[in-house]
Design an enzyme around this catalytic site. Sequence first.
Site, PDB file in Angstrom:
ATOM      1  N   PRO A   5       0.791  -1.227   0.000  1.00 33.67           N
ATOM      2  CA  PRO A   5       0.000   0.000   0.000  1.00 33.67           C
ATOM      3  C   PRO A   5       0.826   1.282   0.000  1.00 33.67           C
ATOM      4  O   PRO A   5       1.850   1.381   0.674  1.00 33.67           O
ATOM      5  CB  PRO A   5      -0.824  -0.102   1.286  1.00 33.67           C
ATOM      6  CG  PRO A   5      -0.114  -1.092   2.135  1.00 33.67           C
ATOM      7  CD  PRO A   5       0.523  -2.066   1.177  1.00 33.67           C
ATOM      8  N   ASN A   6       0.318   2.220  -0.767  1.00 29.68           N
ATOM      9  CA  ASN A   6       0.868   3.589  -0.869  1.00 29.68           C
ATOM     10  C   ASN A   6       2.165   3.690  -1.663  1.00 29.68           C
ATOM     11  O   ASN A   6       2.648   4.792  -1.898  1.00 29.68           O
ATOM     12  CB  ASN A   6       1.054   4.225   0.526  1.00 29.68           C
ATOM     13  CG  ASN A   6      -0.265   4.323   1.276  1.00 29.68           C
ATOM     14  OD1 ASN A   6      -1.209   4.886   0.751  1.00 29.68           O
ATOM     15  ND2 ASN A   6      -0.333   3.749   2.467  1.00 29.68           N
ATOM     16  N   ARG A  16       4.161  10.990  -2.094  1.00 31.55           N
ATOM     17  CA  ARG A  16       4.125  10.756  -0.638  1.00 31.55           C
ATOM     18  C   ARG A  16       5.481  11.060   0.013  1.00 31.55           C
ATOM     19  O   ARG A  16       6.525  10.594  -0.449  1.00 31.55           O
ATOM     20  CB  ARG A  16       3.682   9.317  -0.322  1.00 31.55           C
ATOM     21  CG  ARG A  16       4.782   8.282  -0.434  1.00 31.55           C
ATOM     22  CD  ARG A  16       4.322   6.871  -0.171  1.00 31.55           C
ATOM     23  NE  ARG A  16       4.134   6.557   1.232  1.00 31.55           N
ATOM     24  CZ  ARG A  16       4.374   5.361   1.765  1.00 31.55           C
ATOM     25  NH1 ARG A  16       4.810   4.363   1.015  1.00 31.55           N
ATOM     26  NH2 ARG A  16       4.166   5.144   3.034  1.00 31.55           N
ATOM     27  N   TYR A  20      10.867   9.141   0.964  1.00 29.85           N
ATOM     28  CA  TYR A  20      10.838   8.164  -0.134  1.00 29.85           C
ATOM     29  C   TYR A  20      11.392   8.686  -1.460  1.00 29.85           C
ATOM     30  O   TYR A  20      11.453   7.924  -2.430  1.00 29.85           O
ATOM     31  CB  TYR A  20       9.400   7.652  -0.322  1.00 29.85           C
ATOM     32  CG  TYR A  20       8.860   6.962   0.914  1.00 29.85           C
ATOM     33  CD1 TYR A  20       9.406   5.752   1.340  1.00 29.85           C
ATOM     34  CD2 TYR A  20       7.835   7.533   1.668  1.00 29.85           C
ATOM     35  CE1 TYR A  20       8.938   5.119   2.485  1.00 29.85           C
ATOM     36  CE2 TYR A  20       7.351   6.903   2.814  1.00 29.85           C
ATOM     37  CZ  TYR A  20       7.907   5.699   3.217  1.00 29.85           C
ATOM     38  OH  TYR A  20       7.441   5.079   4.337  1.00 29.85           O
ATOM     39  N   ASN A  40       8.086  -5.758  -0.944  1.00 27.34           N
ATOM     40  CA  ASN A  40       8.014  -4.587  -0.077  1.00 27.34           C
ATOM     41  C   ASN A  40       6.542  -4.489   0.311  1.00 27.34           C
ATOM     42  O   ASN A  40       5.732  -3.933  -0.436  1.00 27.34           O
ATOM     43  CB  ASN A  40       8.480  -3.321  -0.792  1.00 27.34           C
ATOM     44  CG  ASN A  40       8.440  -2.111   0.137  1.00 27.34           C
ATOM     45  OD1 ASN A  40       7.909  -2.186   1.244  1.00 27.34           O
ATOM     46  ND2 ASN A  40       8.991  -0.997  -0.314  1.00 27.34           N
ATOM     47  N   ALA A  93       3.258  -0.853   4.666  1.00 33.58           N
ATOM     48  CA  ALA A  93       2.742  -0.847   6.048  1.00 33.58           C
ATOM     49  C   ALA A  93       2.313  -2.237   6.524  1.00 33.58           C
ATOM     50  O   ALA A  93       2.384  -2.536   7.726  1.00 33.58           O
ATOM     51  CB  ALA A  93       1.576   0.127   6.158  1.00 33.58           C
ATOM     52  N   GLU A 129      13.004  -9.427   1.328  1.00 34.28           N
ATOM     53  CA  GLU A 129      12.216  -8.276   1.787  1.00 34.28           C
ATOM     54  C   GLU A 129      12.979  -6.985   1.490  1.00 34.28           C
ATOM     55  O   GLU A 129      14.168  -6.901   1.771  1.00 34.28           O
ATOM     56  CB  GLU A 129      12.001  -8.430   3.296  1.00 34.28           C
ATOM     57  CG  GLU A 129      11.331  -7.263   3.961  1.00 34.28           C
ATOM     58  CD  GLU A 129      11.114  -7.501   5.468  1.00 34.28           C
ATOM     59  OE1 GLU A 129      11.647  -8.511   6.010  1.00 34.28           O
ATOM     60  OE2 GLU A 129      10.425  -6.679   6.079  1.00 34.28           O
ATOM     61  N   HIS A 131      12.796  -2.580   1.719  1.00 36.83           N
ATOM     62  CA  HIS A 131      12.162  -1.314   2.108  1.00 36.83           C
ATOM     63  C   HIS A 131      13.014  -0.183   1.588  1.00 36.83           C
ATOM     64  O   HIS A 131      14.249  -0.231   1.699  1.00 36.83           O
ATOM     65  CB  HIS A 131      12.027  -1.200   3.634  1.00 36.83           C
ATOM     66  CG  HIS A 131      11.196  -2.293   4.202  1.00 36.83           C
ATOM     67  ND1 HIS A 131       9.832  -2.316   4.094  1.00 36.83           N
ATOM     68  CD2 HIS A 131      11.552  -3.440   4.821  1.00 36.83           C
ATOM     69  CE1 HIS A 131       9.381  -3.432   4.641  1.00 36.83           C
ATOM     70  NE2 HIS A 131      10.408  -4.136   5.084  1.00 36.83           N
ATOM     71  N   ARG A 138      13.303   4.566  12.227  1.00 31.67           N
ATOM     72  CA  ARG A 138      12.110   5.413  12.154  1.00 31.67           C
ATOM     73  C   ARG A 138      11.240   5.165  13.393  1.00 31.67           C
ATOM     74  O   ARG A 138      11.750   4.985  14.474  1.00 31.67           O
ATOM     75  CB  ARG A 138      11.382   5.141  10.827  1.00 31.67           C
ATOM     76  CG  ARG A 138      12.224   5.494   9.599  1.00 31.67           C
ATOM     77  CD  ARG A 138      11.484   5.233   8.305  1.00 31.67           C
ATOM     78  NE  ARG A 138      10.254   6.024   8.226  1.00 31.67           N
ATOM     79  CZ  ARG A 138       9.289   5.813   7.344  1.00 31.67           C
ATOM     80  NH1 ARG A 138       9.409   4.844   6.441  1.00 31.67           N
ATOM     81  NH2 ARG A 138       8.202   6.554   7.346  1.00 31.67           N
TER      82      ARG A 138
HETATM   83  C1  DQA Z   1       8.276   1.050   3.534  1.00 30.81           C
HETATM   84  C2  DQA Z   1       8.431   1.278   5.044  1.00 30.81           C
HETATM   85  C3  DQA Z   1       7.112   1.024   5.758  1.00 30.81           C
HETATM   86  O1  DQA Z   1       7.267   1.229   7.162  1.00 30.81           O
HETATM   87  C4  DQA Z   1       6.058   1.983   5.250  1.00 30.81           C
HETATM   88  O2  DQA Z   1       4.808   1.709   5.866  1.00 30.81           O
HETATM   89  C5  DQA Z   1       5.945   2.002   3.773  1.00 30.81           C
HETATM   90  C6  DQA Z   1       7.149   1.883   2.964  1.00 30.81           C
HETATM   91  C7  DQA Z   1       9.567   1.417   2.759  1.00 30.81           C
HETATM   92  O3  DQA Z   1       9.672   1.018   1.607  1.00 30.81           O
HETATM   93  O4  DQA Z   1      10.422   2.131   3.295  1.00 30.81           O
HETATM   94  O5  DQA Z   1       4.865   2.198   3.225  1.00 30.81           O
HETATM   95  O6  DQA Z   1       8.026  -0.325   3.307  1.00 30.81           O
END
Ligand code: DQA
Length: 144
Positions: A9-10, A17, A22, A74, A77, A98, A100, A107
């Site tokens: 998501p997102n 965002r 990011y 990835n 959240a 995994e 990120h 964080r």
């Molecule tokens: C994320 C880190 C997560 O904590 C966050 O909720 C994201 C992006 C990252 O790519 O840094 O949406 O996975």
Amino acid sequence: MKILVINGPNLNMLGIREPEIYGRQTYADLVAAVEGWASEMGLDVEVYQSNHEGEIVTKIQQAYFEKADGIVINAAAYTHTSVAILDALKAVQIPAVEVHLSDIHVRDEFRKHSYVSLYAEKMICGKGFEGYREALGYLAEKLK
Ligand code: DQA
């Protein structure tokens, strides 16, 4: 070699965002970068994004039936909340890395725990888009 890249998501909002976290590159830029690296490495890649937990679970299940060799995930959240995504990864037993974009260890406190890490062979975080290249490289090397 067939690799599925899953973005949660997102991540479709990249470029819009929280650019201070990011970056300013868009989701389309990320997809193009991943597809370019995959083709350089001779990997057959599918890049998937969803804002819905259940759809991500279904996509992981489909990876089993479509005989994917590796998964880069990835889960955004859902990383920090989703037992369902962890269980789906455990169900299919496909090697997974995994990723990120940000460093989740420095964080918010709630970002330090990852359910995905309980399955993934490796976590790469805090390296931006480059993390995906490393993840693809790791799987290409492991699976050859
Ligand atoms: C994320 C880190 C997560 O904590 C966050 O909720 C994201 C992006 C990252 O790519 O840094 O949406 O996975």
